[in-house]
Design an enzyme around this catalytic site. Sequence first.
Site, PDB file in Angstrom:
ATOM      1  CD  GLU A 118     -24.265-125.798 101.895  1.00 28.30           C
ATOM      2  OE1 GLU A 118     -23.279-126.480 102.231  1.00 28.30           O
ATOM      3  OE2 GLU A 118     -25.074-126.092 101.144  1.00 28.30           O
ATOM      4  CD  GLU A 153     -23.374-128.161  97.672  1.00 31.11           C
ATOM      5  OE1 GLU A 153     -22.162-127.575  98.293  1.00 31.11           O
ATOM      6  OE2 GLU A 153     -23.730-129.345  97.791  1.00 31.11           O
TER       7      GLU A 153
END
Length: 641
Positions: free
Chosen positions: A277, A203
């Site tokens: 995710e 991320e």
Amino acid sequence: MESSSVFGVRLSLKQRYFLLLCISVGAIIFYQFTRNHPETRRMSRLEGLRANSSQFTLERKPFCILGGSIHYFRVPRAYWEDRLLKMKACGLNTLTTYVPWNLHEPERGVFNFEDQLDLEAYLRLAGSLGLWVILRPGPYICAEWDLGGLPSWLLRDQNMKLRTTYPGFTDAVNSFFNQLIKKVVPHQYSKGGPIIAVQVENEYGSYAQDKEYMPFIKEALLSRGITELLLTSDNKAGLKLGGVKGVLQTINFQKLNPNDIKYLDEIQPQKPKMVMEYWSGWFDLWGNLHHVYAAEDMIPVVTEILKLDMSINLFMFHGGTNFGFMNGAFALGMPAPKPMVTSYDYDAPLSEAGDYTTKYHLLRNLFSHYHTEPLPELPSLRERRAYHPVVIQQHLSLWDSLHFTDKPLRSERPVNMENLPVNNKNGQSYGYTLYETTITSGGVINSNNNVRDRALVFVDKHFVGVLDYKIQELALPDGKGRRTLSLLVENCGRVNYGKTLDEQRKGLVGDIELNKRLLRDFIIHSLDMKPGFVNRLETAGHWVSMRQRPTFPGFFQARLYVNSFPKDTFIKLPGWIKGVIFINGKNLGRYWSIGPQQTLYVPGPWLHRGDNQVIVFEEQETDGKIQFASSPDYGMAVDVQ
């Protein structure tokens, strides 16, 4: 009797039959051995995971990743196989896991890949069960884990710039990757192992402090022998800045927004789409409510993702537990960071203790349509037990426990936890730090917001109040002569996400004042409560019977007698306020009466037949007994927004 000649030796018919039988058995054994040998598997494999068109291919066939996250470091090793078998029985074909740098390199240059941290054993187990693996080695992992998995000793450098190409950071990453990646390389698909993809950092689009950083991490992986598909993962907002050339981008979310998928398609046309995710639940913070994400809300989204020919990874499939002091903290949109609870149940399809949930059964039904063969039968559940309550037998005050800590530091000014000269000059990472100095008057103490994160304040060992992010001033009682002012400062967990990672030093991070005068001349005790300290406490002769009134903070000791094969259980402590629990030397984690979590998970394999030693560190109050339950209590629930 008929006979024949073999290599010039005459053999009877019976001897010839026996010889043929031996040759046949030997051939079968040789075939089985070579078939399972990594080199043979490597040579027989066609092609690993590829992303050359709008659909993944594996072994040159279309492949949909049905993945789930289970972190080996959040699950007792004795239960790894149980959890992975339950994953496979749900219809998943791929395991994803992070790698926590802070556990694998607890001190600079000291590496641990054994026992609970045996990553290679975890990878081998996944492969033996027929699961593929997507490895997410970081170095930063977020994961609701202390400092996103970065080791706290990095913060000894006052100029540290985490997740950038600052030399102090890249040198440390290179040193860690030198150890980690050589263990990973043999378990890649091309070598006969289960790893089909490796994530480049985590991320980064939400952080994006250095344009050169992601290329550096990519090269760090490639140069050390990573040959499988590389990918990144970001939420929609991070996709723009989180990518790196030649690496597949994936997306993270919970609620499906068609515009997000369209955007992913636009920035990466003619590539397979994956939700790296898909958040199956959410984490909890101390002082808040317990987050749940209803199965009836989740299943339609997963169904739609699969209908769009997207691959998916459930984060989490099984959450596990933030044992010890490993929980992170959350700071986005808040006036001050809030620490995460010990449980990482996450409202995931497989519960903290490995139970099937409604989500699990609905997902199993959904995923069964993506398999040509019937799914494996469900592994049986493990029995749990609510043991009888145990009574505290002995106590030891915090002040008496200081004999068993490292030599204290004398310092004119306060020193933050990470810069203490302990643990071979690596500083203190977790737990509590006690700062003591002498005062000659009462008045008002002002923390100047330099307490990280919470301090119990004492004058001559008498409790006078708490300093934290909200309470920064406290009145001290008047008194005659020289008195000892003590601040027991707790690191409640470092922020694991956002742009304040460089500011996560703990303890007293600056000056505090009494009546507007700076306090000086401190004696500083490190109370990191590592296993060695707990073992020294256990055998200490200083314990006092509960007939003598205990003082707080203090350590409290009890015995749990188990008369049969140990079962999982949950500890609950009504009448206690806040502290940490150790069973047989293992740190189960923090408890706190403010909730939402009201029970702590105790894995059966951490108990043994006969006496089990329970030590509780309690800050303020006890009712003198420890209770057990067969099911968890995570507190009042609220839907994830």
